[in-house]
Design a protein around this motif. Sequence first.
Motif, PDB file in Angstrom:
ATOM      1  N   LEU A  34     -81.997  -6.075 -30.644  1.00 51.37           N
ATOM      2  CA  LEU A  34     -80.727  -5.334 -30.640  1.00 51.37           C
ATOM      3  C   LEU A  34     -80.014  -5.700 -29.344  1.00 51.37           C
ATOM      4  N   PHE A  35     -78.790  -6.220 -29.459  1.00 48.93           N
ATOM      5  CA  PHE A  35     -78.082  -6.596 -28.232  1.00 48.93           C
ATOM      6  C   PHE A  35     -76.648  -6.095 -28.268  1.00 48.93           C
ATOM      7  N   SER A  36     -76.167  -5.689 -27.087  1.00 51.09           N
ATOM      8  CA  SER A  36     -74.853  -5.044 -27.012  1.00 51.09           C
ATOM      9  C   SER A  36     -73.880  -5.908 -26.218  1.00 51.09           C
ATOM     10  N   HIS A  37     -72.589  -5.671 -26.458  1.00 52.03           N
ATOM     11  CA  HIS A  37     -71.489  -6.425 -25.837  1.00 52.03           C
ATOM     12  C   HIS A  37     -70.470  -5.463 -25.288  1.00 52.03           C
ATOM     13  N   PRO A  38     -69.764  -5.870 -24.223  1.00 48.22           N
ATOM     14  CA  PRO A  38     -68.715  -4.983 -23.681  1.00 48.22           C
ATOM     15  C   PRO A  38     -67.647  -4.642 -24.720  1.00 48.22           C
ATOM     16  N   LYS A  39     -67.088  -5.624 -25.375  1.00 47.56           N
ATOM     17  CA  LYS A  39     -66.100  -5.373 -26.431  1.00 47.56           C
ATOM     18  C   LYS A  39     -65.806  -6.669 -27.185  1.00 47.56           C
ATOM     19  N   ASP A  40     -65.054  -6.537 -28.271  1.00 46.72           N
ATOM     20  CA  ASP A  40     -64.729  -7.710 -29.094  1.00 46.72           C
ATOM     21  C   ASP A  40     -63.663  -8.569 -28.408  1.00 46.72           C
ATOM     22  N   PHE A  41     -63.538  -9.780 -28.885  1.00 46.69           N
ATOM     23  CA  PHE A  41     -62.525 -10.726 -28.385  1.00 46.69           C
ATOM     24  C   PHE A  41     -62.667 -10.959 -26.877  1.00 46.69           C
ATOM     25  N   ILE A 111     -73.597   2.964 -21.791  1.00 45.51           N
ATOM     26  CA  ILE A 111     -72.377   3.168 -21.007  1.00 45.51           C
ATOM     27  C   ILE A 111     -72.814   3.432 -19.568  1.00 45.51           C
ATOM     28  N   HIS A 112     -72.392   2.566 -18.666  1.00 43.01           N
ATOM     29  CA  HIS A 112     -72.705   2.730 -17.244  1.00 43.01           C
ATOM     30  C   HIS A 112     -71.375   3.002 -16.538  1.00 43.01           C
ATOM     31  N   PRO A 113     -71.077   4.268 -16.218  1.00 45.61           N
ATOM     32  CA  PRO A 113     -69.735   4.624 -15.733  1.00 45.61           C
ATOM     33  C   PRO A 113     -69.282   3.835 -14.508  1.00 45.61           C
ATOM     34  N   ASN A 114     -70.207   3.391 -13.653  1.00 44.24           N
ATOM     35  CA  ASN A 114     -69.755   2.604 -12.507  1.00 44.24           C
ATOM     36  C   ASN A 114     -69.286   1.209 -12.912  1.00 44.24           C
ATOM     37  N   ALA A 115     -69.721   0.754 -14.111  1.00 47.42           N
ATOM     38  CA  ALA A 115     -69.238  -0.529 -14.632  1.00 47.42           C
ATOM     39  C   ALA A 115     -67.964  -0.300 -15.441  1.00 47.42           C
ATOM     40  N   SER A 116     -68.019   0.642 -16.387  1.00 48.03           N
ATOM     41  CA  SER A 116     -66.841   0.964 -17.212  1.00 48.03           C
ATOM     42  C   SER A 116     -67.137   2.256 -17.971  1.00 48.03           C
ATOM     43  N   TYR A 139     -77.556  -7.406 -18.350  1.00 51.25           N
ATOM     44  CA  TYR A 139     -76.946  -8.523 -17.636  1.00 51.25           C
ATOM     45  C   TYR A 139     -75.550  -8.142 -17.148  1.00 51.25           C
ATOM     46  N   PRO A 140     -75.068  -8.855 -16.125  1.00 56.07           N
ATOM     47  CA  PRO A 140     -73.669  -8.652 -15.728  1.00 56.07           C
ATOM     48  C   PRO A 140     -72.743  -9.020 -16.895  1.00 56.07           C
ATOM     49  N   ALA A 141     -71.602  -8.342 -16.975  1.00 55.09           N
ATOM     50  CA  ALA A 141     -70.654  -8.621 -18.067  1.00 55.09           C
ATOM     51  C   ALA A 141     -70.215 -10.068 -18.075  1.00 55.09           C
ATOM     52  N   SER A 142     -70.201 -10.689 -16.906  1.00 51.29           N
ATOM     53  CA  SER A 142     -69.662 -12.056 -16.819  1.00 51.29           C
ATOM     54  C   SER A 142     -70.726 -13.142 -16.999  1.00 51.29           C
ATOM     55  N   THR A 143     -71.974 -12.751 -17.292  1.00 53.25           N
ATOM     56  CA  THR A 143     -73.065 -13.737 -17.437  1.00 53.25           C
ATOM     57  C   THR A 143     -73.599 -13.726 -18.864  1.00 53.25           C
TER      58      THR A 143
END
Length: 213
Positions: A34-41, A111-116, A139-143
Amino acid sequence: MSLNLFDTIPDFTQESTEGPLNFYDWARGDWVLLFSHPKDFTPVCTTELGAVAKLKPEFDRRGVKIIGLSVDPVDRHLQWAGDIERTQGAALNFPLIADVDRRVAGLLGLIHPNASDTATVRSVFVIDPAKRVRLTLTYPASTGRNFEEILRTIDSLQLTDKHKVATPADWKQGEDVIILPSVGEEEARALFPQGWTEHTPYLRTVAQPETAD
Ligand code: BEZ
């Protein structure tokens, strides 16, 4: 809530690109990625979903089902799937959860409020057939994640469960493995009649019992 190793993953029902999905019914007794993403597009996620779609035969071979998650609705997921197929050369071949009300994100601590406050973090859970969490990664959002490494970890976990062995640093398929420290001398003789190399009493290596091929 955050999930620790060997916690039981909570059940949930949520919309997905393959219709309403009850997680326990869908997973049955299989391994799950199971893997999650910040958002689509978003660019990194686009490449990740294409990479996982291409690797699906490798997950299938290990008996692992795949499911993705982000907080966008199904119609956005489906629209994005077109971009993924066009730009990555692989069509989505697993469900994407549309966690619009962030119910699943809350259960899994995504949801990590310090990230978003709104976007889900880039996490991975490997879940075993008993619904226990066996790997967590954030992972970091940018990696972008390395899914070959996740396959390697699944190989290691499955060897541990089946053969009571661990895998050393940078282990690759076919290389020697380590007899679990919890396996005593007598049990080791029964499990590994061909013998092992004892580097120290706590570091005993043997040929890998089987390969994934
Ligand atoms: C993304 O593609 O998800 C992403 C890229 C850069 C920063 C944050 C997110």
